[in-house]
Design a protein around this motif. Structure first.
Motif, short mmCIF file in Angstrom:
data_model
loop_
_atom_site.label_atom_id
_atom_site.label_comp_id
_atom_site.label_asym_id
_atom_site.label_seq_id
_atom_site.Cartn_x
_atom_site.Cartn_y
_atom_site.Cartn_z
N SER A 164 -5.35 8.46 2.14
CA SER A 164 -5.30 9.78 1.50
C SER A 164 -6.34 9.90 0.38
O SER A 164 -6.80 11.00 0.07
CB SER A 164 -3.91 10.06 0.94
N GLY A 165 -6.70 8.78 -0.23
CA GLY A 165 -7.68 8.80 -1.31
C GLY A 165 -7.13 9.36 -2.61
O GLY A 165 -7.87 9.51 -3.58
N LYS A 166 -5.87 9.71 -2.65
CA LYS A 166 -5.26 10.27 -3.86
C LYS A 166 -4.31 9.22 -4.43
O LYS A 166 -3.32 8.85 -3.79
CB LYS A 166 -4.49 11.55 -3.53
N TYR A 167 -4.61 8.78 -5.66
CA TYR A 167 -3.84 7.70 -6.24
C TYR A 167 -3.20 8.11 -7.57
O TYR A 167 -2.94 7.27 -8.42
CB TYR A 167 -4.74 6.47 -6.46
N ARG A 208 5.75 9.69 -4.80
CA ARG A 208 6.17 10.06 -3.44
C ARG A 208 6.18 8.84 -2.52
O ARG A 208 7.07 8.67 -1.69
CB ARG A 208 5.26 11.14 -2.88
N LEU A 209 5.17 7.99 -2.66
CA LEU A 209 5.11 6.76 -1.85
C LEU A 209 6.34 5.90 -2.12
O LEU A 209 7.01 5.45 -1.18
CB LEU A 209 3.83 5.98 -2.17
N LEU A 210 6.64 5.67 -3.37
CA LEU A 210 7.79 4.82 -3.72
C LEU A 210 9.11 5.45 -3.29
O LEU A 210 10.02 4.75 -2.84
CB LEU A 210 7.78 4.52 -5.22
N GLU A 211 9.25 6.75 -3.40
CA GLU A 211 10.47 7.43 -2.94
C GLU A 211 10.62 7.28 -1.43
O GLU A 211 11.72 7.05 -0.93
CB GLU A 211 10.44 8.91 -3.33
N SER A 212 9.52 7.43 -0.72
CA SER A 212 9.56 7.27 0.74
C SER A 212 10.01 5.86 1.12
O SER A 212 10.84 5.67 2.01
CB SER A 212 8.17 7.56 1.32
N ILE A 213 9.48 4.88 0.42
CA ILE A 213 9.86 3.49 0.69
C ILE A 213 11.32 3.26 0.31
O ILE A 213 12.07 2.63 1.07
CB ILE A 213 8.91 2.53 -0.07
N GLU A 222 8.38 -4.47 7.88
CA GLU A 222 6.98 -4.83 7.61
C GLU A 222 6.04 -3.78 8.18
O GLU A 222 5.10 -3.34 7.51
CB GLU A 222 6.66 -6.20 8.21
N LYS A 223 6.30 -3.35 9.41
CA LYS A 223 5.46 -2.33 10.05
C LYS A 223 5.50 -1.02 9.25
O LYS A 223 4.47 -0.40 9.00
CB LYS A 223 5.94 -2.09 11.48
N PHE A 224 6.70 -0.61 8.84
CA PHE A 224 6.87 0.62 8.06
C PHE A 224 6.08 0.54 6.76
O PHE A 224 5.35 1.48 6.41
CB PHE A 224 8.36 0.87 7.78
N LEU A 225 6.22 -0.56 6.02
CA LEU A 225 5.52 -0.69 4.74
C LEU A 225 4.00 -0.68 4.93
O LEU A 225 3.28 -0.03 4.17
CB LEU A 225 5.95 -1.98 4.03
N ARG A 226 3.54 -1.37 5.95
CA ARG A 226 2.11 -1.39 6.23
C ARG A 226 1.59 0.01 6.52
O ARG A 226 0.56 0.44 5.99
CB ARG A 226 1.82 -2.33 7.41
N GLU A 227 2.33 0.77 7.35
CA GLU A 227 1.92 2.15 7.68
C GLU A 227 1.90 3.02 6.42
O GLU A 227 0.96 3.80 6.23
CB GLU A 227 2.88 2.75 8.72
N GLN A 228 2.92 2.90 5.59
CA GLN A 228 2.98 3.70 4.36
C GLN A 228 1.80 3.40 3.44
O GLN A 228 1.17 4.32 2.90
CB GLN A 228 4.30 3.44 3.62
N LEU A 229 1.50 2.13 3.28
CA LEU A 229 0.40 1.75 2.40
C LEU A 229 -0.97 2.16 2.96
O LEU A 229 -1.85 2.60 2.22
CB LEU A 229 0.44 0.24 2.11
#
Length: 161
Positions: A135-138, A145-150, A122-129
């Motif tokens: 970052s302001g880049k969506y 990259r976000l999904l690969e990291s997760i 939970e902590k990891f996912l919260r930090e990633q999100l």
């Protein structure tokens, strides 16, 4: 076959296989006794708790747990050693009864580990999100990259049912 090798043990099987060895404590609220598996010679500490479910219309409920005992523990309990009081001293996997009349193995250490792992995830996912939002880049590349990291952090999904 040892009960330790079975995922689910029926009440009928336990009744057939287990024989009482020595009652250690018994009153209107709980009971502790040593029982022996007739087939394997293994011993268990049987703990039973009894109470009346007031909110459920006064129905009497019983909860049963069976903790494996090693040879030295059996001798110590038979000679009057202090009880392995439930739940404080039940730190290894033990059988406990469930709603369908069967008994399943419950591992208190495993439950604690699962809670810790869930909190860390939970902590990891919260930090990633939060980092993603900050970052302001969506764009498509940033989402990938976000999904690969997760995906790298989370365990693989099991087979769909």
């Amino acid at each position: 076959m040892s009960l330790k090798q079975l995922r689910l043990v029926s009440q009928v099987e336990l009744t057939r296989r287990l024989e009482p060895v020595k009652t250690l404590k018994e009153d209107e609220l709980e009971m502790y006794r040593v029982v022996k598996d007739r087939e394997t010679g293994e011993h268990y500490l049987h703990f039973a708790a009894f109470h009346i479910h007031v909110a459920g219309g006064g129905v009497e409920e019983e909860y049963h747990h069976l903790m494996p005992l090693d040879h030295d523990d059996v001798i110590a309990l038979a000679l009057g050693s202090p009880l392995f009081v439930y739940p404080e001293h039940w730190t290894i996997a033990y059988l406990r009864n469930g709603p369908d009349g069967g008994f399943v193995w419950y591992d208190p250490d495993g439950a604690a580990n699962e809670e810790t792992e869930a909190a860390e995830t939970e902590k990891f996912l919260r930090e990633q999100l939060l980092e993603f939002r900050a970052s302001g880049k969506y764009g498509e590349e940033e989402v990938r990259r976000l999904l690969e990291s997760i995906d790298q952090r989370l365990p693989p999904l099991g087979e769909p049912e």
